[in-house]
Design an enzyme around this catalytic site. Structure first.
Site, mmCIF file in Angstrom:
data_model
loop_
_atom_site.group_PDB
_atom_site.id
_atom_site.type_symbol
_atom_site.label_atom_id
_atom_site.label_comp_id
_atom_site.label_asym_id
_atom_site.label_seq_id
_atom_site.Cartn_x
_atom_site.Cartn_y
_atom_site.Cartn_z
ATOM 1 N N CYS A 79 50.409 109.324 -85.423
ATOM 2 C CA CYS A 79 50.697 109.403 -86.857
ATOM 3 C C CYS A 79 52.094 109.950 -87.160
ATOM 4 O O CYS A 79 52.578 109.816 -88.287
ATOM 5 C CB CYS A 79 49.637 110.249 -87.556
ATOM 6 S SG CYS A 79 47.955 109.609 -87.333
ATOM 7 N N HIS A 124 51.986 112.536 -94.207
ATOM 8 C CA HIS A 124 51.115 111.564 -93.538
ATOM 9 C C HIS A 124 49.816 111.463 -94.316
ATOM 10 O O HIS A 124 49.234 112.474 -94.716
ATOM 11 C CB HIS A 124 50.854 112.008 -92.100
ATOM 12 C CG HIS A 124 49.745 111.258 -91.442
ATOM 13 N ND1 HIS A 124 49.675 109.888 -91.456
ATOM 14 C CD2 HIS A 124 48.649 111.690 -90.769
ATOM 15 C CE1 HIS A 124 48.587 109.504 -90.821
ATOM 16 N NE2 HIS A 124 47.948 110.574 -90.395
ATOM 17 N N ASN A 144 44.010 105.923 -93.642
ATOM 18 C CA ASN A 144 44.968 106.451 -92.675
ATOM 19 C C ASN A 144 45.494 105.289 -91.844
ATOM 20 O O ASN A 144 44.751 104.675 -91.079
ATOM 21 C CB ASN A 144 44.269 107.483 -91.783
ATOM 22 C CG ASN A 144 45.201 108.114 -90.753
ATOM 23 O OD1 ASN A 144 46.291 107.610 -90.485
ATOM 24 N ND2 ASN A 144 44.762 109.207 -90.157
#
Length: 332
Positions: free
Chosen positions: A114, A255, A285
């Site tokens: 990520c 994020h 996500n």
């Protein structure tokens, strides 16, 4: 001395939408349960014949056009992904270069989960400041649905697919320059988020497939606590280093892992909802693609203007983390 400027942003959003209601049909869960724990309402799903290189190339074309350069002006491609087209080789960056029509360009992948897009940004900045490159294309793209176990209630509904890209270019104007990029890692926590099978340690086998060991596994509660602590600390260090206050940041783009994490970090830092860009409810996500997709969303909404201070903040498997501070500097 050459400086690195953040010239443009672009993204590709897959057409197919999978809602929380869709998950209610395949597992024991509910829209209310998912929303309360993650803030996610829907996520995008790439087509069966659509891969990170395809999505990355489409996002790149938009970023290149918005930067006001030709594709041939790109002299480096850094592609952040943990769901590459191919497990080992060739790199997704090379495949993407071909799809963009580039036949003689340096291209390679970065695996930082990520935090991948922030890692790519740090590499682009270094190459430009060294004088080695002039226009660097950085891409974050993921097809997370290819590594999901839809029987795992801890991960199945969290992740989605998509891509984001940016052009980082050389400038002699210090006012346009990326201020700072800070990246780090701690492999002692590698067990918190991982795909245990499919690599050289546990090669592909009938057992790996049967036990779904090539799918992502995550220890959610431990990851949540560490993410909030690390993301908050990373920004505090960045602001203190550059003598900035929270109100000096126009756009905070973290994020997009979980709305509760974003909210907790924002409150700890004293950042308002107006300053914080949130897209986790729309896209889920998307790992290395989440920050550029979020920035692109805010840009297309008219929120991000030339000269605005932008702050990235990311945390991912590895563990990895990173932050970046820069003025958005589209070419005039």
């Amino acid at each position: 001395m050459a400086y690195a400027a953040f010239r443009s942003i672009g993204a590709y959003i897959p057409e197919k939408i999978m809602t929380n209601t869709d998950f209610e049909k395949i597992m024991d869960t509910s829209d209310e349960w998912i929303t309360k724990r993650t803030g996610i309402k829907e996520r995008r799903i790439a087509a069966e014949d659509e891969y990170p290189s395809d999505m990355g190339a489409k996002a790149a074309e938009i970023a290149i056009q918005r930067a006001g350069i030709e594709t041939s002006d790109v002299d480096l491609i850094v592609f952040a992904t943990v769901t590459p087209d191919y497990l080992c080789m060739p790199s997704t960056a090379c495949v993407t270069a071909s799809k963009l029509g580039l036949r003689d360009v340096q291209a390679f992948d970065v695996s930082a989960a990520c935090t991948g897009f922030v890692y790519a940004l740090s590499i682009a900045k270094a190459f430009i400041e060294s004088g080695m490159k002039k226009n660097v294309l950085i891409i974050g793209a993921e097809k997370y649905t290819s590594i999901l176990n839809y029987e795992d209630r801890g991960t199945a509904f969290i992740f989605g697919d998509g891509a984001g890209a940016a052009i980082i270019s050389a400038t002699d104007n210090k006012d346009e320059a990326i201020v700072d990029v800070k990246c780090s890692s701690d492999g002692d926590y590698d067990h918190l988020i991982m795909t245990p099978g499919g690599g050289s340690k546990t090669p592909c086998s009938p057992e790996v497939v049967e036990q779904k060991l090539a799918c992502i596994q995550m220890k959610g509660n431990e990851t949540f606590k560490l993410a909030v602590k690390t993301l908050t600390s990373d920004v505090e260090v960045m602001l203190e280093k550059h003598n900035l206050k929270p109100e000096d940041i126009k756009h905070f783009i973290p994020h997009q892992a979980n709305f509760r994490i974003i909210k907790a970090v924002g409150e700890a830092l004293g950042l308002s909802e107006e300053q914080t860009v949130v897209t986790v409810d729309k896209y889920g996500n998307t790992s290395a693609a989440s920050i550029p997709m979020a920035m692109n969303y805010a840009y297309e909404q008219g929120r991000i203007k030339a000269g605005d201070n932008v702050l990235f903040d990311a945390f991912g498997a590895g563990l990895t983390w990173g932050s970046a501070l820069f003025p958005f500097s589209p070419k005039k």
